[in-house]
Design an enzyme around this catalytic site. Structure first.
Site: not given
Ligand code: AMP
Length: 112
Positions: A94, A98, A29
């Protein structure tokens, strides 16, 4: 709709990848909430857990088994937490399914 995570799968944007196979990809992350904070995602673009169907049963099992393997490989097999945020109100940002794999610190219960 193409999400950030589809772009990571397609190598259109970089990520620190720790595991990949035909069904899934795992990467660190970008904004870690614990010493180990890895996301494991299906390559199939399921937006959120409730969008998965019985056809995805083996895929969901695969994600959980691999999440455990990854936690073990990272040295946190004894204590880690998996989180799936389903929907914006639950904290999902996102919209590509995940599983967060978190470890290396204490975790309180109930979760925030
Ligand atoms: P959620 O809030 O459960 O949708 O988690 C989305 C996660 O994606 C968050 O913990 C972000 O920090 C992570 N995230 C967003 N963009 C990226 C990226 N480019 N690479 C890795 N993690 C990311």
């Amino acid at each position: 709709m193409s999400t950030l995570f589809s772009k990571i799968i397609d190598r259109e944007i970089p990520a620190n990848i720790v595991y990949e196979d035909d069904l899934c990809l795992a990467f660190r992350d970008v904004n870690p909430q614990a010493p180990m904070h890895i996301l494991i995602i299906p390559k199939k673009p399921v937006a959120m857990l409730v969008d998965a169907t019985v056809d995805d049963q083996a895929l969901l099992g695969h994600l959980l088994l691999k999440a455990g393997d990854i936690a073990k490989q990272e040295g946190y097999g004894d204590a880690f937490r998996l989180v799936v945020n389903n929907g914006a109100k639950a904290g999902q940002t996102v919209f590509h399914l995940h599983v967060h794999i978190l470890g290396g610190r204490g975790f309180s219960w109930p979760p925030g």
